[in-house]
Design a protein around this motif. Structure first.
Motif, PDB file in Angstrom:
ATOM      1  N   VAL A 250      -3.943   0.253  -6.170  1.00  0.00           N
ATOM      2  CA  VAL A 250      -3.730  -0.289  -4.826  1.00  0.00           C
ATOM      3  C   VAL A 250      -5.005  -0.971  -4.326  1.00  0.00           C
ATOM      4  CG1 VAL A 250      -3.216   0.298  -2.419  1.00  0.00           C
ATOM      5  CG2 VAL A 250      -2.001   1.458  -4.283  1.00  0.00           C
TER       6      VAL A 250
ATOM      7  N   SER B 292       0.830  -1.202   0.000  1.00  0.00           N
ATOM      8  CA  SER B 292       0.000   0.000   0.000  1.00  0.00           C
ATOM      9  C   SER B 292       0.865   1.252   0.000  1.00  0.00           C
ATOM     10  CB  SER B 292      -0.914   0.006   1.226  1.00  0.00           C
ATOM     11  OG  SER B 292      -0.160  -0.133   2.418  1.00  0.00           O
TER      12      SER B 292
ATOM     13  N   CYS C  52       1.407   2.356  -5.954  1.00  0.00           N
ATOM     14  CA  CYS C  52       1.335   3.063  -4.673  1.00  0.00           C
ATOM     15  C   CYS C  52       2.394   4.161  -4.626  1.00  0.00           C
ATOM     16  CB  CYS C  52       1.535   2.080  -3.518  1.00  0.00           C
ATOM     17  SG  CYS C  52       3.130   1.215  -3.538  1.00  0.00           S
TER      18      CYS C  52
END
Length: 418
Positions: A323, A281, A304
Motif C-alpha cells: 500500500v 488503502s 490492502c
C-alpha cells in the motif's frame, strides 16, 4: 424457499445494491425472492433487476421526505451507524410493521443498522441473517458495542471475506450464531473478454481519497517515461476529480491519462483495456477486481485489507504491491506491459480463477447456509415440543417483555447520547 432481502435503497448506486441484485436474481432461479427497499427516490432502479425478483419500498422520498415522523430521529436504527441521519421515527415504524408481516423462510439484512432491526424485530419463525458488506474493523466502537448486544439474536452472519469472518469469531461474543464468508457474486459479462493487446490500463471507482488515484497517476508517470504509447483511463466521479485533473496536467500526462467519468455498467470499458489496477488503502472486498478479472484483465492491486489478497493470486492472475508504494506499483505495471506473454498468461488465469465468483457457486454456498439454519431451527422446534409448555398467556408475556426490554434499552441509549 421464500427469501426476503432488506436493503437501504435499491434505487441508488453502490456495491451493496449491485451484489444484492446479483444474488437475488440467481436465487430467483429456484426460489421466491423479494427485495424490500427501505427508501425509494426515483421511478426505476439504476441497475436492471430481473422481473422474477419483486421489489417494494417502505418510504417514498419523492412524496414523504417532509412527513412529520420522518423529521424525528430514529430510535431503533443505531445512532452510531453511518446512515443514521437518513433514518427516522417513520422508518422505525415502517420497518417494524414490514418485518412483523413477513411469512418468509429466510430474511436477510444488508447493513448493520438494518441487521439490528432484523435481530430485534424480525420474525422468529424465519432464519434471520445479517450480511456485512464492510468490515468489523471499520465500524466505530459505539456501533460494535450495539452489534454485540443485537447480533446474538440472529441465526447467521455473512461477511464478504474470510479475514473479516475470522475477526467476528475472535472479537465478538456470538454464541450459536453461524458465521460464514460469502463473497459477492459477479455474473459472466455478456460480451467477449479483452484480448490483452490494447495498450490501455484502466481503473474504476469513486474518486475519493481512500482509493488513492493520485498514487496511480504518479506511478503511471513512471510508466509513460518508458512506454509513452500506453494510456491510463480512470472511471468514476467524486470530490478528488479536480485535484486529479490538476495533477495530470502538472505531470504532463494530458495525452496519456484520462478521467473518463462514471460508466455503468463497466463491462464495455474493461474489455477495451489489457490491465486493470486498484490502488486503494482499504477494500472490504473488491468488486472492481472481480469485474475486471471476469472481463479477462490481470489486476495490479495494493495488498490492502481485506479483499485483494483473497481474490488475486499474486504472480498467477495479477500482482499485489505494498500500500502506498508508488515505485512498486509502477514496476508491477511495467512488468506486464513489457512482457506480452506474461500478460496473456495472467489474462487466461484471471478468466479461469474468477469463475469462483460466478453466481452459481456463490448461490450454492448461500443455499447450503439457508438449509443448514432452517434445519437447525426445525430441530430446535422439535425439541421444544417435548417440553411441558407454559400457559399461553405466560409464554406470550415473557416473550413480549423480552422484546420490549431490548427495544427500550436501545431507545434509552439514544436518549443518553442525545
Amino acid at each position: 424457499m421464500k427469501i426476503s432481502f432488506l436493503l437501504h435503497n435499491g434505487y441508488g448506486i453502490g456495491g451493496t445494491i449491485k451484489t444484492t441484485f446479483n444474488l437475488a436474481e440467481a436465487l430467483a432461479e429456484r426460489h421466491d425472492v423479494e427485495i424490500i427497499s427501505v427508501f425509494r427516490h426515483r421511478k426505476v432502479p439504476n441497475f436492471p433487476l430481473d422481473e422474477r425478483v419483486r421489489m417494494r419500498h417502505l418510504v417514498d422520498l419523492r412524496t414523504e421526505k417532509e412527513h412529520p415522523r420522518h423529521v424525528r430521529p430514529a430510535r431503533v436504527f443505531p445512532a452510531s451507524e453511518y446512515r443514521y441521519p437518513q433514518y427516522s421515527e417513520l422508518t422505525d415504524e415502517r420497518i417494524e410493521e414490514c418485518l412483523a408481516s413477513l411469512t418468509s423462510d429466510v430474511v436477510i439484512g444488508t447493513r448493520p443498522g438494518l441487521n439490528v432491526h432484523l435481530a430485534l424485530q424480525g420474525p422468529r419463525s424465519a432464519v434471520r441473517i445479517g450480511q456485512e458488506h464492510l468490515t468489523l474493523k471499520t465500524h466505530p466502537p459505539a456501533l460494535r458495542n450495539e452489534l454485540r448486544r443485537a447480533y446474538p439474536r440472529l441465526d447467521g452472519i455473512t461477511t464478504v471475506t474470510e479475514a473479516d469472518a475470522e475477526a467476528y469469531r475472535t472479537r465478538m461474543r456470538l454464541p450459536g450464531v453461524r458465521l460464514m464468508a460469502l463473497p459477492n457474486s459477479i455474473p459472466e459479462p455478456s460480451i467477449p473478454p479483452a484480448d490483452g493487446d490494447a495498450r490501455i490500463v484502466v481503473a474504476a471507482g469513486r474518486l475519493v481519497r481512500s482509493k488513492r488515484h493520485e498514487l496511480l497517476v504518479r506511478a503511471f508517470a513512471r510508466v509513460v517515461a518508458e512506454r509513452p504509447d500506453w494510456q491510463l483511463r480512470i472511471y468514476g466521479n467524486g470530490d478528488q476529480e479536480e485535484p486529479l485533473r490538476e495533477l495530470i496536467n502538472e505531470l504532463g500526462l494530458y495525452n496519456n491519462a484520462f478521467l473518463m467519468g462514471k460508466a455503468t455498467p463497466m463491462d464495455g470499458e474493461w474489455v477495451k483495456a489489457s490491465i486493470a489496477t486498484v490502488t486503494s488503502s482499504f477494500e472490504p472486498f473488491g468488486m472492481t477486481i472481480v469485474e475486471a478479472m471476469r472481463s479477462g484483465l490481470p489486476v495490479v492491486s495494493t495488498d490492502c485489507e481485506y479483499g485483494p489478497a483473497e481474490i488475486i493470486r499474486d504472480g498467477e492472475d495479477g500482482r499485489l504491491v505494498p500500500v502506498g508504494d508508488e515505485e512498486a506499483l509502477a514496476g508491477a505495471l511495467l512488468d506486464l506491459i513489457r512482457d506480452d506473454a506474461l500478460r496473456h498468461r495472467m489474462r487466461a488465469a484471471a478468466l479461469e480463477n474468477s469463475r469462483r465468483y460466478d453466481p452459481v457457486p456463490v448461490v450454492a454456498q448461500a443455499e447450503a447456509l439457508f438449509e443448514e439454519l432452517l434445519e437447525r431451527k426445525r430441530s430446535m422446534r422439535g425439541r421444544l415440543r417435548f417440553r411441558v409448555p407454559a400457559p399461553a398467556h405466560v409464554a406470550h408475556t415473557v416473550r413480549d417483555l423480552a422484546m420490549a426490554a431490548a427495544i427500550t434499552t436501545v431507545r434509552g441509549l439514544r436518549k443518553v447520547r442525545r
